[in-house]
Design an enzyme around this catalytic site. Structure first.
Site, PDB file in Angstrom:
ATOM      1  N   GLN A   3      18.679  13.728  66.225  1.00 36.40           N
ATOM      2  CA  GLN A   3      17.751  14.860  66.309  1.00 36.40           C
ATOM      3  C   GLN A   3      16.329  14.471  65.898  1.00 36.40           C
ATOM      4  OE1 GLN A   3      20.502  17.673  64.065  1.00 36.40           O
ATOM      5  NE2 GLN A   3      19.525  19.062  65.517  1.00 36.40           N
ATOM      6  N   HIS A  45      26.922  15.641  66.955  1.00 31.34           N
ATOM      7  CA  HIS A  45      25.629  15.104  67.402  1.00 31.34           C
ATOM      8  C   HIS A  45      25.673  13.581  67.559  1.00 31.34           C
ATOM      9  CE1 HIS A  45      22.697  18.342  67.567  1.00 31.34           C
ATOM     10  NE2 HIS A  45      23.082  18.831  66.403  1.00 31.34           N
ATOM     11  N   GLY A  97      21.903  21.517  58.461  1.00 30.01           N
ATOM     12  CA  GLY A  97      22.190  20.108  58.650  1.00 30.01           C
ATOM     13  C   GLY A  97      21.290  19.501  59.702  1.00 30.01           C
ATOM     14  N   CYS A 120      21.393  25.611  66.205  1.00 30.26           N
ATOM     15  CA  CYS A 120      21.038  24.198  66.058  1.00 30.26           C
ATOM     16  C   CYS A 120      19.522  24.062  66.099  1.00 30.26           C
ATOM     17  CB  CYS A 120      21.672  23.415  67.206  1.00 30.26           C
ATOM     18  SG  CYS A 120      21.283  21.669  67.167  1.00 30.26           S
ATOM     19  N   LEU A 121      18.990  23.192  65.254  1.00 30.07           N
ATOM     20  CA  LEU A 121      17.536  23.001  65.218  1.00 30.07           C
ATOM     21  C   LEU A 121      17.007  22.404  66.526  1.00 30.07           C
ATOM     22  CD1 LEU A 121      17.165  21.685  61.555  1.00 30.07           C
ATOM     23  CD2 LEU A 121      16.592  23.964  62.417  1.00 30.07           C
ATOM     24  N   HIS A 163      29.747  20.094  63.299  1.00 28.22           N
ATOM     25  CA  HIS A 163      28.584  20.261  64.175  1.00 28.22           C
ATOM     26  C   HIS A 163      27.688  19.007  64.108  1.00 28.22           C
ATOM     27  CE1 HIS A 163      25.078  22.738  65.811  1.00 28.22           C
ATOM     28  NE2 HIS A 163      24.492  21.668  65.344  1.00 28.22           N
ATOM     29  N   GLU A 164      27.416  18.554  62.881  1.00 31.35           N
ATOM     30  CA  GLU A 164      26.546  17.378  62.722  1.00 31.35           C
ATOM     31  C   GLU A 164      27.218  16.120  63.257  1.00 31.35           C
ATOM     32  OE1 GLU A 164      23.564  17.942  62.204  1.00 31.35           O
ATOM     33  OE2 GLU A 164      23.890  19.987  61.498  1.00 31.35           O
TER      34      GLU A 164
HETATM   35 ZN    ZN Z   1      22.667  20.707  65.714  1.00 30.29          ZN
END
Ligand code: ZN
Length: 150
Positions: free
Chosen positions: A51, A134, A46, A88-89, A130-131
Site C-alpha cells: 500500500q 494485501h 492496518g 481499506c485505505l 485483511h492485511e
Molecule cells: Zn486494505
C-alpha cells in the site's frame, strides 16, 4: 520518519505477490517506521507494505491501543466463519461485507527477526487477515458479498 503516499485500487502494485523479508536491517525498520506514521495520519486499523509501494511481506496493525508489526506472516490455523464490514485505505468510496474466519493462529517475525505466535478472534482476526491478503495482491473488494457505499 516520513509519511508515504498510499497506493489506491487500480494501481497494479496492489496486485503483486510480495517477497519475503530476508534482512531485518535498518532499511526494514525505516519502512516500518514510515508505515506507522502513514497509518497514524490516515486513521486506519492496518497497513500493508504494498500500500506504500513496497512489495515486501510486511504489514502493521493497530488494534485496541496495541501495535503489531508483522513480517513474513503465515496463517497457521483458522476456525469458524463470520461476516462483517471492512474498508481499506487503498479503496475509496465504499466498504463491503466480507466473510472471514472467526478465529486464527498466525506466526510472524518481529522487526528483530524474532518469531512470534499470536491468536486472534473477531474483528482483530479480521484486520490481520485483511492485511495479510494485501501481501498476495488480494483486496477486500475481491471477496465482498455486499458493497456498502460510503
Ligand atoms: Zn486494505
Amino acid at each position: 520518519m516520513a509519511k508515504r503516499n498510499i497506493v489506491k485500487m487500480g494501481d497494479p502494485l496492489l496486485r503483486k505477490i510480495c517477497k519475503p523479508v530476508e534482512c531485518f536491517d535498518q532499511k526494514l525498520w525505516q519502512l516500518l517506521d514510515d508505515m506507522k506514521e502513514t497509518l497514524d495520519s490516515a486513521e486506519g486499523l492496518g497497513l500493508a507494505a504494498p500500500q506504500v509501494g513496497m512489495l515486501k511481506r510486511v504489514c502493521i496493525v493497530e488494534y485496541d491501543n496495541k501495535y503489531y508489526e508483522l513480517i513474513n506472516p503465515v496463517l497457521i490455523k483458522s476456525k469458524g466463519r463470520c461476516v462483517d464490514n471492512e474498508g481499506c485505505l487503498s479503496v475509496e468510496g465504499f466498504r463491503g461485507l466480507v466473510e472471514r474466519p472467526k478465529a486464527i493462529d498466525v506466526e510472524y517475525f518481529d522487526r528483530h527477526g524474532q518469531k512470534v505466535a499470536l491468536h486472534a478472534e473477531g474483528y482483530f482476526a479480521r484486520v490481520f487477515l485483511h492485511e495479510m491478503d494485501h501481501l498476495d495482491g488480494i483486496l477486500f473488494a475481491d471477496k465482498m458479498t455486499k458493497k456498502i457505499m460510503d
